[in-house]
Motif scaffolding. Structure first.
Motif, PDB file in Angstrom:
ATOM      1  N   LEU A 166     -13.971   8.372 -10.753  1.00 14.68           N
ATOM      2  CA  LEU A 166     -12.857   8.965 -10.348  1.00 14.68           C
ATOM      3  C   LEU A 166     -11.373   8.464 -10.689  1.00 14.68           C
ATOM      4  N   LEU A 167     -11.500   7.162 -11.242  1.00 16.93           N
ATOM      5  CA  LEU A 167     -10.385   6.506 -12.084  1.00 16.93           C
ATOM      6  C   LEU A 167     -10.030   7.167 -13.418  1.00 16.93           C
ATOM      7  N   VAL A 168     -11.351   7.640 -13.735  1.00 15.72           N
ATOM      8  CA  VAL A 168     -11.066   8.326 -15.170  1.00 15.72           C
ATOM      9  C   VAL A 168     -10.808   9.831 -14.784  1.00 15.72           C
ATOM     10  N   ALA A 169     -11.288  10.295 -13.871  1.00 19.64           N
ATOM     11  CA  ALA A 169     -10.496  11.748 -13.569  1.00 19.64           C
ATOM     12  C   ALA A 169      -9.374  11.678 -13.104  1.00 19.64           C
ATOM     13  N   ALA A 170      -8.569  10.786 -12.494  1.00 21.65           N
ATOM     14  CA  ALA A 170      -7.465  10.500 -12.418  1.00 21.65           C
ATOM     15  C   ALA A 170      -6.427  10.512 -13.526  1.00 21.65           C
ATOM     16  N   VAL A 171      -6.990   9.745 -14.525  1.00 26.46           N
ATOM     17  CA  VAL A 171      -6.338   9.585 -15.994  1.00 26.46           C
ATOM     18  C   VAL A 171      -6.389  10.906 -16.611  1.00 26.46           C
ATOM     19  N   ILE A 172      -7.397  11.636 -16.453  1.00 25.01           N
ATOM     20  CA  ILE A 172      -7.567  12.937 -17.217  1.00 25.01           C
ATOM     21  C   ILE A 172      -6.617  14.173 -16.179  1.00 25.01           C
ATOM     22  N   ARG A 173      -6.368  13.991 -15.099  1.00 28.38           N
ATOM     23  CA  ARG A 173      -5.888  14.875 -14.691  1.00 28.38           C
ATOM     24  C   ARG A 173      -4.254  14.851 -14.946  1.00 28.38           C
ATOM     25  N   ARG A 174      -3.938  13.450 -15.157  1.00 35.48           N
ATOM     26  CA  ARG A 174      -2.502  13.269 -15.523  1.00 35.48           C
ATOM     27  C   ARG A 174      -2.218  13.223 -16.851  1.00 35.48           C
ATOM     28  N   GLU A 175      -3.058  13.304 -17.620  1.00 27.38           N
ATOM     29  CA  GLU A 175      -3.170  13.482 -19.353  1.00 27.38           C
ATOM     30  C   GLU A 175      -2.945  14.696 -19.579  1.00 27.38           C
ATOM     31  N   SER A 176      -4.093  15.556 -19.239  1.00 34.86           N
ATOM     32  CA  SER A 176      -4.303  16.521 -19.964  1.00 34.86           C
ATOM     33  C   SER A 176      -4.535  17.742 -18.890  1.00 34.86           C
ATOM     34  N   GLY A 177      -4.716  17.481 -17.522  1.00 39.62           N
ATOM     35  CA  GLY A 177      -4.898  18.630 -16.742  1.00 39.62           C
ATOM     36  C   GLY A 177      -6.456  19.090 -16.698  1.00 39.62           C
ATOM     37  N   PHE A 178      -7.318  18.336 -17.468  1.00 39.90           N
ATOM     38  CA  PHE A 178      -8.581  18.844 -17.867  1.00 39.90           C
ATOM     39  C   PHE A 178      -8.688  19.921 -18.797  1.00 39.90           C
ATOM     40  N   GLU A 179      -7.771  19.875 -19.500  1.00 39.47           N
ATOM     41  CA  GLU A 179      -7.715  20.892 -20.771  1.00 39.47           C
ATOM     42  C   GLU A 179      -8.204  20.093 -22.138  1.00 39.47           C
ATOM     43  N   PRO A 180      -9.472  20.557 -22.373  1.00 43.46           N
ATOM     44  CA  PRO A 180     -10.117  19.843 -23.582  1.00 43.46           C
ATOM     45  C   PRO A 180      -9.254  19.743 -24.967  1.00 43.46           C
ATOM     46  N   ARG A 181      -8.362  21.022 -25.104  1.00 44.51           N
ATOM     47  CA  ARG A 181      -7.678  21.241 -26.244  1.00 44.51           C
ATOM     48  C   ARG A 181      -6.427  20.941 -26.141  1.00 44.51           C
ATOM     49  N   ALA A 182      -5.969  20.119 -25.108  1.00 49.48           N
ATOM     50  CA  ALA A 182      -4.498  19.698 -25.140  1.00 49.48           C
ATOM     51  C   ALA A 182      -3.892  18.905 -26.153  1.00 49.48           C
ATOM     52  N   VAL A 183      -2.862  19.076 -26.601  1.00 48.28           N
ATOM     53  CA  VAL A 183      -2.238  18.354 -27.734  1.00 48.28           C
ATOM     54  C   VAL A 183      -0.582  18.010 -27.025  1.00 48.28           C
TER      55      VAL A 183
END
Length: 206
Positions: free
Chosen positions: A49-66
């Motif tokens: 869930l910590l990893v999920a929180a990082v992903i939500r903040r970093e990319s919004g769960f978009e694999p191709r985010a840049v």
């Protein structure tokens, strides 16, 4: 609203309202690729869930985010960070484009976050600050007395890093509440909502 209360009663009305509110929260705090996140996080000794929180903040769960700085993928790793992590993990043939692959990005990102947690004595505030602002930068702040994790994220010198750390920790609290604490009472809420539905159907003569 008053008509609903008359039909269902206060308890059932509140239960239905709670269900609606929870549905909105779950939609705002999803965990796509949950099995993959769980596997890679636990392999590195991290709370998924910590990893999920990082992903939500970093990319919004978009694999191709840049990002504007060139960070890539779910956990927004810079190509040089990805290459370094890949070399430490013995992953051969690394190319920056592989950071767009969810499995690769999560493996490298989780390893890097775990590395930072170890580097800063298990302190999540320092580790998250380093994840965003750079390991060397955070170490320098601490060495020069400009900032210490005990001061909390609100005193981090860089505004971007300050907002990132505070945001991840806030999201982490929400994720834990939704996916760990709430299920303990969720069954009771569903029972009340079901009772409300039955009451409505009975009044309608169904």
């Amino acid at each position: 609203m008053l008509n609903m209360v008359r039909w269902l009663g206060w308890g059932t009305t509140l239960a239905v309202a709670a269900l609606v509110a929870m549905a909105v929260l779950y939609a705002a705090y999803p965990v796509p690729m949950a099995a993959l996140i769980q596997r890679e996080a636990r392999a590195c000794g991290l709370d998924p869930l910590l990893v999920a929180a990082v992903i939500r903040r970093e990319s919004g769960f978009e694999p191709r985010a840049v990002s504007s700085r060139g960070a890539r993928g779910l956990m927004q790793l810079m190509p040089e960070t990805g290459a370094w992590a890949a070399s430490r993990l013995g992953i051969e043939g690394f190319h920056p484009d592989r950071l767009f692959e969810p499995e690769v990005n999560l493996r490298l990102g989780c390893w890097y976050l775990a590395y930072l947690l170890d580097r800063f004595g298990g302190d999540p505030v320092a580790a998250l600050a380093a994840y965003n602002g750079g390991e060397g930068t955070v170490a320098d702040w601490m060495a020069r007395g400009h900032w210490h994790p005990a001061q909390g994220p609100g005193e981090i010198p860089f505004p971007e890093t300050r907002h990132f750390v505070a945001g991840v920790l806030r999201d982490y609290r929400v994720y834990r509440w939704l996916y760990r604490h709430l299920p303990a009472v969720w069954g009771r809420v569903e029972q009340l909502a079901a009772a409300g539905t039955a009451a409505v159907e009975e009044r309608l003569g169904r």
